[in-house]
Design an enzyme around this catalytic site. Structure first.
Site, PDB file in Angstrom:
ATOM      1  CD1 TRP A  93     -26.234  32.491 -28.137  1.00  0.00           C
ATOM      2  CD2 TRP A  93     -24.595  32.970 -29.594  1.00  0.00           C
ATOM      3  NE1 TRP A  93     -26.610  32.000 -29.363  1.00  0.00           N
ATOM      4  CE2 TRP A  93     -25.631  32.273 -30.281  1.00  0.00           C
ATOM      5  CE3 TRP A  93     -23.473  33.365 -30.302  1.00  0.00           C
ATOM      6  CZ2 TRP A  93     -25.564  31.985 -31.635  1.00  0.00           C
ATOM      7  CZ3 TRP A  93     -23.400  33.081 -31.651  1.00  0.00           C
ATOM      8  CH2 TRP A  93     -24.435  32.398 -32.302  1.00  0.00           C
ATOM      9  CG  HIS A  94     -19.763  34.664 -29.673  1.00  0.00           C
ATOM     10  ND1 HIS A  94     -20.613  35.688 -29.338  1.00  0.00           N
ATOM     11  CD2 HIS A  94     -19.617  34.723 -31.020  1.00  0.00           C
ATOM     12  CE1 HIS A  94     -20.958  36.352 -30.432  1.00  0.00           C
ATOM     13  NE2 HIS A  94     -20.374  35.779 -31.471  1.00  0.00           N
ATOM     14  N   GLY A  95     -19.309  31.216 -26.447  1.00  0.00           N
ATOM     15  CA  GLY A  95     -18.563  30.104 -25.875  1.00  0.00           C
ATOM     16  C   GLY A  95     -18.605  30.126 -24.357  1.00  0.00           C
TER      17      GLY A  95
END
Length: 307
Positions: free
Chosen positions: A291-293
């Protein structure tokens, strides 16, 4: 109240279009599709078709998120094919999670389906939190969206909202940006000594916190000025004594989203076998990392927290 929601919707769309003149159409398409699919799901709830519409209502926003954020990464990882860079729409990770949570909650009858398109669209596009969160669930602002707030209540919230916005702006401009200048200069150095490396690590930790926490405070403050109470997103995370408690205080709305819509549905910690509980945690943290990258370093970052 419908008039207020309409004005809020128009201003939110203008706000988003200022930064994303093209992808604002994608957001409107996602809102329209989810509204129609939830309407179909609710009307055919007793039939098999209702479950199909429910699955589509959740898959559709995630399909768009996958294409824009993860398609290139997976094509290169699985097939070794390098694709052209796909521009990531601003805030797509946040409003995708809000749309999905609404669809899931309506299906499980945790909230009633919103029958007014403008009110639903105003919820998704609520501009204070649209770009960088916090992730707001429909149930958290449903009453304000539907019934509005009294003048006295708005007056009190507005006063508190101004202070909260000012605090957030100070965190971002006076602390995060200033520390960010130091971080940028140190990152450009080819050789760093031990003391400077530790100072750099500390500076990065403070920059990330004050940047994200500042944005969250500004979003909550503007929401309060408009009469909406957005959920808290940070609660002194660096003052905790364990990693698990840290993640209950850092980006609270994201952790709660994964807990309620991924971890618990998979069985959570109540699984009969401990190995299944570990598997549930692995799924949550792998997804949190991604989700963060869309890159291996974020995936390994998530697996590190899982361990």
């Amino acid at each position: 109240q419908k008039g207020r929601n309409f004005v809020l919707l128009i201003m939110s769309i203008i706000f988003y279009a200022w930064g994303e003149p093209i992808y604002v159409l994608l957001m409107i398409a996602q809102i329209t599709a989810s509204f129609l699919l939830v309407w179909l799901m609710d009307n055919f709830r007793e039939n098999r078709a209702g479950r199909i519409f429910y699955i589509l209502s959740v898959l559709f926003p995630f399909a768009a998120l996958f294409y824009f954020k993860y398609f290139s990464f997976f094509m290169e990882t699985l097939f070794g094919i390098k694709t052209k860079t796909i521009l990531l729409p601003i805030g797509i990770s946040f409003y995708t999670f809000q749309i999905a949570s609404y669809c899931i909650d309506v299906y499980h009858k945790r909230v009633k389906r919103q029958k007014n398109f403008v009110t639903y669209a105003a919820y998704v596009t609520l501009f204070p939190q649209l770009v960088a969160g916090p992730i707001v669930r429909y149930s958290e602002i449903e009453q304000t969206l539907v019934n509005g707030s009294s003048f006295s209540d708005i007056y009190v919230k507005f006063e508190k909202g101004v202070v909260r916005f000012a605090v957030g702006l100070g965190k971002k401009v006076l602390i995060a940006n200033v520390i960010g200048e130091f971080v940028s200069k140190v990152a450009e150095l080819e050789v760093r000594g031990l003391a400077l490396s530790w100072a750099y690590a500390l500076a990065v930790s403070l920059q990330i916190y004050f940047d994200f926490s500042g944005y969250s405070d500004m979003a909550i403050g503007v929401g309060m000025m408009l009469g909406y109470r957005c959920p808290e997103n940070f609660r002194y995370p660096y003052m905790t004594e364990s990693v698990s408690r840290f993640w209950r205080r850092w980006h609270i709305t994201l952790g709660a989203w994964f807990r309620d819509y991924v971890y618990i549905p998979l069985g959570g910690s109540r699984a009969k076998k401990r190995s299944r509980c570990y598997l549930n945690l692995l799924a949550v943290w792998a997804l949190t990392g991604l989700w963060h990258g869309a890159s291996w370093n974020f995936l390994f970052w998530g697996l590190g927290y899982f361990l």
